[in-house]
Design a protein around this motif. Structure first.
Motif, short mmCIF file in Angstrom:
data_model
loop_
_atom_site.label_atom_id
_atom_site.label_comp_id
_atom_site.label_asym_id
_atom_site.label_seq_id
_atom_site.Cartn_x
_atom_site.Cartn_y
_atom_site.Cartn_z
N ARG A 1 49.10 -24.05 66.10
CA ARG A 1 48.63 -24.07 64.72
C ARG A 1 47.25 -23.41 64.61
O ARG A 1 46.94 -22.75 63.63
CB ARG A 1 48.57 -25.51 64.17
N ALA B 1 46.86 -19.45 62.95
CA ALA B 1 46.23 -19.53 61.63
C ALA B 1 45.72 -18.16 61.21
O ALA B 1 44.99 -17.50 61.95
CB ALA B 1 45.09 -20.54 61.67
N ARG C 1 44.94 -17.82 57.66
CA ARG C 1 44.15 -18.11 56.46
C ARG C 1 43.44 -19.44 56.72
O ARG C 1 44.05 -20.50 56.69
CB ARG C 1 45.06 -18.22 55.23
N CYS D 1 45.36 -21.92 52.22
CA CYS D 1 45.06 -21.79 53.66
C CYS D 1 46.18 -22.39 54.50
O CYS D 1 46.93 -23.24 54.04
CB CYS D 1 43.73 -22.47 53.99
N ASP D 2 46.27 -21.93 55.76
CA ASP D 2 47.19 -22.64 56.65
C ASP D 2 46.45 -23.54 57.63
O ASP D 2 47.07 -24.36 58.29
CB ASP D 2 48.18 -21.70 57.37
N LEU D 3 45.12 -23.44 57.66
CA LEU D 3 44.34 -24.40 58.45
C LEU D 3 43.04 -24.70 57.70
O LEU D 3 42.37 -23.78 57.23
CB LEU D 3 44.02 -23.81 59.83
N MET D 4 42.74 -25.99 57.55
CA MET D 4 41.43 -26.35 56.97
C MET D 4 40.66 -27.17 57.99
O MET D 4 41.16 -28.14 58.53
CB MET D 4 41.55 -27.13 55.68
N ALA E 1 44.65 -29.19 50.43
CA ALA E 1 45.12 -28.29 51.49
C ALA E 1 46.34 -28.90 52.19
O ALA E 1 47.35 -28.23 52.41
CB ALA E 1 43.99 -28.02 52.49
N LYS E 2 46.23 -30.17 52.50
CA LYS E 2 47.33 -30.86 53.21
C LYS E 2 48.60 -30.85 52.34
O LYS E 2 49.70 -30.58 52.83
CB LYS E 2 46.87 -32.29 53.49
N ALA F 1 48.84 -27.17 54.71
CA ALA F 1 47.87 -26.76 55.74
C ALA F 1 47.75 -27.82 56.83
O ALA F 1 48.01 -29.00 56.60
CB ALA F 1 46.50 -26.53 55.10
N TYR F 2 47.34 -27.37 57.98
CA TYR F 2 47.00 -28.23 59.10
C TYR F 2 45.52 -28.57 58.94
O TYR F 2 44.69 -27.66 58.81
CB TYR F 2 47.25 -27.45 60.38
#
Ligand code: BJW
Length: 243
Positions: free
Chosen positions: A9, A13, A15, A178-181, A200-201, A205-206
């Motif tokens: 993850r 990532a 984004r 985003c795909d990761l915060m 985000a979740k 997002a992770y």
């Protein structure tokens, strides 16, 4: 299709959104707000960080901000600020959303930054609506005045005030896309910033938290790192692929 592992993850990532709070600057010597040694242990927020307090006693409020500007001017960005500045050139889409008004992310080289709560280094004329950079410390006279005669205010967001619309729009856009915060050094008590990780979740997002202590977010994040941002972030981010 297999579920990516935690490491994947991170590696995959493309984004990344980062939300920072006062804890990211603690190792630079800047006091946080809450907790041991925090500003709100020594000062009452409603007497200093509200529009009512400023209307009542602008000189008192400015003395507090001038003192903070002098403290921060002596501080330097730490390892956490620097690795976040490096990170922005390593991923195609990146936004650093900070609640901090100290300017240390920009001093470390970050460019893709949204300052949700404004900046201590700018002043705003309430009469004209103009915003001006005022980096000098100390300010020559308190409270500072605009050429039009009005008392200038710090260009920060006090309790009960709306956040800058464009900053909120960019922050929400990044949280939703985003795909990761990465959430670093915030107590996650102050809205609307505190809502961003849950947004985000909810959009898939992770979410990764780095903090010395537990926060209201700790139960919802996917990965938790307890400790100092300046020690944990360099370890986490050096494992990512280069640009
Ligand atoms: C480390 C570490 C290390 C330490 N490594 N970690 C919904 C519910 C309830 C209330 C509200 C709500 N919506 C709005 C409100 C009201 C209010 C609010 O949220 N109140 C709550 C406190 C209850 N919000 C507002 O008023 C906001 N405005 C608003 O919503 O307006 C609506 C509106 C719309 C339309 C018209 C009019 C109005 C504005 C909030 C502004 C916040 N301003 C401040 C001051 C900025 C200027 C200044 O600096 O003087 O912003 S308050 C202060 O808190 C500052 C910070 O940015 C903010 C957040 O603090 P932060 O960064 O989280 O710091 P700390 O100290 O709390 O936490 C530090 C963390 O770091 C800790 O967790 C440590 O463990 C950790 N740490 N060292 C890693 N080395």
């Amino acid at each position: 299709m297999t579920t990516p592992t935690f490491d994947a993850r991170w590696r995959e990532a493309r984004r990344i959104a980062v939300l920072t709070g006062a804890g990211v600057s603690a190792e630079s010597g800047i006091p946080t707000f809450r907790g041991a040694g925090g500003l709100w242990r020594r000062y009452r927020a409603e007497e200093l960080a509200t529009p009512e307090a400023f209307a009542r006693d602008p000189r008192l409020v400015w003395e507090w901000y001038d003192w903070r500007r002098r403290v921060i001017a002596e501080c330097r960005p730490n390892a956490a600020h620097h690795v976040l500045a490096d990170l922005e050139v390593r991923v195609p889409e990146f936004l650093l959303i900070t609640q901090n008004v100290d300017g240390l992310h920009r001093r470390a080289g970050s460019q893709r930054v949204v300052e949700l709560h404004g900046s201590l280094w700018r002043v705003r004329c309430p009469a004209e609506g103009t915003v001006t950079e005022r980096p000098e410390v100390p300010l020559p006279s308190l409270p500072p005045r605009c050429a039009c005669g009005a008392v200038l205010r710090p260009d920060v967001v006090w309790f009960g005030e709306a956040l800058p619309t464009d900053a909120v729009g960019r922050a929400y856009g990044a949280a939703e896309g985003c795909d990761l915060m990465l959430v670093v050094g915030t107590s996650a008590l102050v809205q609307p910033a505190a809502a961003l990780p849950a947004i985000a979740k909810a959009h898939g997002a992770y979410v990764v938290e780095v903090n010395l202590d537990a926060t209201p977010l700790s139960h919802l994040v996917d990965e938790l790192h307890r400790g100092k941002a300046g020690e944990i972030l360099p370890r986490l981010l050096c494992a990512l692929p280069g640009p």
